[in-house]
Design a protein around this motif. Structure first.
Motif, PDB file in Angstrom:
ATOM      1  N   TRP A   1      -3.750   3.361   7.638  1.00 27.86           N
ATOM      2  CA  TRP A   1      -5.133   3.339   7.841  1.00 27.86           C
ATOM      3  C   TRP A   1      -5.916   4.134   8.813  1.00 27.86           C
ATOM      4  O   TRP A   1      -6.851   4.881   8.610  1.00 27.86           O
TER       5      TRP A   1
ATOM      6  N   TYR B   1     -14.548   6.586   6.090  1.00 26.43           N
ATOM      7  CA  TYR B   1     -13.249   6.646   5.264  1.00 26.43           C
ATOM      8  C   TYR B   1     -12.933   8.080   4.512  1.00 26.43           C
ATOM      9  O   TYR B   1     -13.947   8.457   3.869  1.00 26.43           O
TER      10      TYR B   1
ATOM     11  N   PHE C   1     -10.925  -3.666   8.562  1.00 23.59           N
ATOM     12  CA  PHE C   1      -9.813  -3.751   7.550  1.00 23.59           C
ATOM     13  C   PHE C   1     -10.570  -4.085   6.102  1.00 23.59           C
ATOM     14  O   PHE C   1     -10.276  -3.360   5.139  1.00 23.59           O
TER      15      PHE C   1
ATOM     16  N   TYR D   1     -11.968  -0.834   4.800  1.00 30.33           N
ATOM     17  CA  TYR D   1     -11.061   0.078   4.691  1.00 30.33           C
ATOM     18  C   TYR D   1     -10.255  -0.217   3.155  1.00 30.33           C
ATOM     19  O   TYR D   1     -10.325   0.611   2.161  1.00 30.33           O
TER      20      TYR D   1
END
Lengths: 137, 576
Positions: free
Chosen positions: B49, B59, B142, B145
């Motif tokens: 991650w 990201y 999260f 992600y």
């Protein structure tokens, strides 16, 4: 790498249950005890505890050695352990000290040095030295 | 003693064990040569991650750094005829810095139930720490992600499988997940959970630490589920399932050994087998490669890579007719869900079951401590034993138990704590099917019911637990003498590990119904002896993969002498 003559002990507070009333009491306990060869055998720690404190009024903890009423008693036990194993010293590190050190260190050698320098080291001044050590000391 | 720092080869760092591929540890320009050179057919890619985002907000999936291009990685693997699967951590994991959390979000160090910060030594001598998954900012990041990851997979048409993994370690024989946390941020979230529970149930009182521990477990399971659901939803087209990984060398006791340069191979060897028996996938990625070159490496290859891992990743391989794959030999399935901790009932340990199995059927069991095993109608349960605690049974489990019995399985029910409703249902079931209940008193009251090949053995666990260990073991020994479980006694010296696997007979082995492979490993520094008795209906077929070993076979047995680091496998045919 710490010297094999040095023992490290991490202690914290753990719940113990009394034998009779089954009351749960939080008290000091040794969580991990190790030297350069790895963890100290649990039997050695337990037997010494029984020798020093006799039959405890608490149920034994399956994982840790204790209870110890206060830090002074814990340190006395640590000193006796150091004498029994004929080590040069024992370094006592609390859980919070351990956590502060581990958070900033990134290598095992730094961690061991940090524990040694910032823990409370009790010297075994009565340590008997072998012939080899006497010659080279 | 070496005076130089050992150099870790690049290949070891990139492929640290069991087909895992750490793509972030090498330049994307070298991926092709590394994949081309790699001998294995499968490549497992754990996702990092923090490598795709430092902040948790933005990201990078092949947008700026070529090392984040997972599509290229998959394409290269396919070019060289390799099969890729992705592992997505659903908990903090010990092989990644900060447990995998992006550095800006790594603010609350996670601590275990002793209050110690989680710390691990990875293969390159770095200390990794875990950071809390209970921080709401971490969960929000999260979610972002997995959403970005899912979009990337869809946009690029990446069709390979994705598995969620939960990291943990065997701590003194029990699996502890790294989602377990006692940091201040965890305690803060737990207090909010308790307030919500108290709003639901005003009578809720935390009377003692056991009740608190139960609620902590419930909260932990809830959070674990939240992360899982988020990942499963966002990656639904690739999602294949999830499992628990037991990292060798990651437990606290091992940590203090390892920072002093001590690796206990014997302990790793036993942990591999203990993990497999608990349905946990063992991983050696934290261990240095040099200690995996000997017997430990062989054990990992045989037990994990060539058997258990394949079974996890390819459930179709579990087919009874599959001849190629050796599956772990399992006679026992023991359930211990602890869903009802307020009811006192002895566990299997207290009932002496593990000591009995250890003596006679070492590692031939599956232990189910948490998750409900889905019962498959096709599962062959003949000559297998299933152990249930009465206090764990709910409607679904109760029916599963009866189905196993009716399908010819041997069912053991510890009736302590069994709800009266189920007792009445059992009585009705016996009456409706005209089943005879045979009752004996041997260290406890035992009721035995037979239906075709199936046996249902109901016993009073609490009174059995009052007996001494020898009596408890005799209890199991006597009962097992009445069952048809065919197995060979193996006499092992201390420290030697064994593992049984099984497969169907192939076309040129038609004299046999089944072929069992016994693998022996000596991780100690001493010479060790093993004696295998060959009973009626068993025959030694061949001895294979001999290393530092002497094998002598006689009519009724096999004598084996294993030198340090020695290992051998025996194929034994079973016939009627």
């Amino acid at each position: 790498m710490i010297e094999s003559e040095t023992i490290m002990a991490v202690y914290g507070q753990v719940n113990f249950t009394t034998q009779e009333s089954r009351k749960v009491v939080s008290s000091y306990a040794l969580l991990y005890v190790f030297d350069a060869n790895g963890n100290i055998d649990r039997d050695v720690l337990e037997n010494l505890y029984c020798d020093v404190y006799g039959d405890s009024s608490y149920l034994g903890h399956p994982l840790y050695i204790g209870p110890f009423e206060d830090l002074e008693i814990l340190n006395q036990y640590a000193f006796k352990l150091c004498s029994q194993l004929n080590a040069a010293d024992i370094t006592m590190v609390s859980v919070s000290e351990y956590n502060a050190i581990i958070e900033r260190e990134s290598k095992p050698s730094q961690l061991l040095l940090g524990l040694y320098e910032e823990g409370n080291t009790i010297k075994n001044l009565d340590r008997k030295k072998g012939l080899f050590s006497k010659i080279f000391s | 003693m070496s005076l130089t720092t050992p150099v870790i080869s690049d290949a070891d760092a990139v492929f640290p064990g069991e087909h895992w591929y750490f793509y972030w540890k090498t330049s994307a320009s070298l991926w092709e040569s590394k994949i081309a050179e790699y001998q294995g057919r499968r490549i497992i890619v754990p996702l990092n991650w923090s490598f795709h985002s430092e902040t948790g907000d933005k990201y990078d999936f092949a947008y700026s750094r070529p090392e984040t291009d997972l599509k290229k990685l998959v394409d290269l693997a396919h070019k060289y005829n390799k099969e890729v699967v992705f592992f997505l951590p659903l908990t903090p994991v010990p092989f990644l810095a900060n447990g995998g959390i992006p550095s800006l979000l790594a603010r609350n160090i996670a601590v275990n139930r002793e209050g110690l910060a989680y710390s691990f030594l990875e293969g390159e001598d770095n200390l990794n720490k875990l950071y809390s998954f209970y921080d709401p900012r971490v969960f929000k990041a999260f979610s972002r992600y997995v959403r970005h990851l899912g979009q990337f997979f869809v946009e690029k048409g990446i069709g390979v499988g994705m598995y969620g993994i939960r990291g943990g370690a065997l701590e003194r024989g029990e699996f502890r997940s790294f989602i377990e946390d006692r940091s201040p941020i965890f305690l803060d979230s737990f207090q909010k959970f308790l307030m919500a529970k108290k709003e639901e149930n005003r009578d809720l009182v935390i009377s003692d630490p056991e009740v608190e521990e139960t609620l902590i477990k419930e909260f932990q399971a809830t959070i674990e589920q939240v992360y899982l659901e988020e990942a499963r939803t966002q990656l639904s087209s690739n999602w294949e399932g999830e499992f628990d990984i037991s990292f060798l060398g990651a437990d606290s006791e091992n940590f203090f050994q390892r920072i002093n340069g001590q690796d206990n191979i014997q302990r790793y060897s036993s942990s591999i087998l203990n993990s497999v028996s608990r349905g946990l996938l063992p991983s050696s990625v934290l261990l240095k490669n040099d200690i995996k070159k000997g017997i430990l490496g062989r054990q990992l290859k045989e037990v994990v890579v060539n058997s258990f891992l394949e079974m996890q990743l390819r459930p179709d391989y579990y087919d009874e007719n599959e001849l190629g794959l050796l599956r772990p030999l399992t006679f026992f399935e023991a359930f211990e869900l602890d869903t009802n901790p307020s009811v006192a009932s002895p566990n299997w340990q207290e009932l002496g079951l593990w000591e009995f199995i250890e003596d006679h059927y070492k590692w031939c069991y599956q232990y189910h401590p948490t998750y409900i095993k889905e019962w498959s109608e096709e599962e062959n349960c003949q000559n297998k034993c299933y152990f249930f605690h009465g206090k764990d049974l709910d409607q679904k489990y109760f029916h599963n138990m009866l189905k196993i019995f009716m399908n010819g399985g041997y069912v053991f029910l510890n009736r302590t704590g069994l709800d009266n409703t189920f007792l009445k249902k059992l009585e009705t079931f016996f009456l409706e099917n005209s089943l005879e209940v045979e009752t004996v008193n041997f260290h406890t009251i035992i009721h035995s019911i037979t239906l075709g090949e199936g046996r249902l053995i109901i016993f009073e666990g609490d009174s059995l637990a009052d007996n001494n260990l020898e009596q408890r073991i005799t209890f199991w020994t006597k009962i097992f003498e009445t069952l048809k479980i065919r197995h060979l006694p193996v006499d092992l010296e201390d420290g030697v590990e064994l593992f049984w696997r099984s497969r169907g007979a192939s076309f040129n082995e038609l004299n046999y119904e089944e072929v069992r492979r016994l693998s022996l490993y000596n991780p100690t520094s001493y010479k060790r002896k093993v004696k295998v008795q060959i009973l009626k209906n068993f025959a030694l077929m061949k001895v294979l993969d001999e290393a530092n070993v002497k094998v002598q076979s006689f009519q009724n047995g096999i004598d084996i002498e294993l030198a340090p680091e020695g290992g051998v496998s025996l194929d034994i045919g079973v016939f009627t």
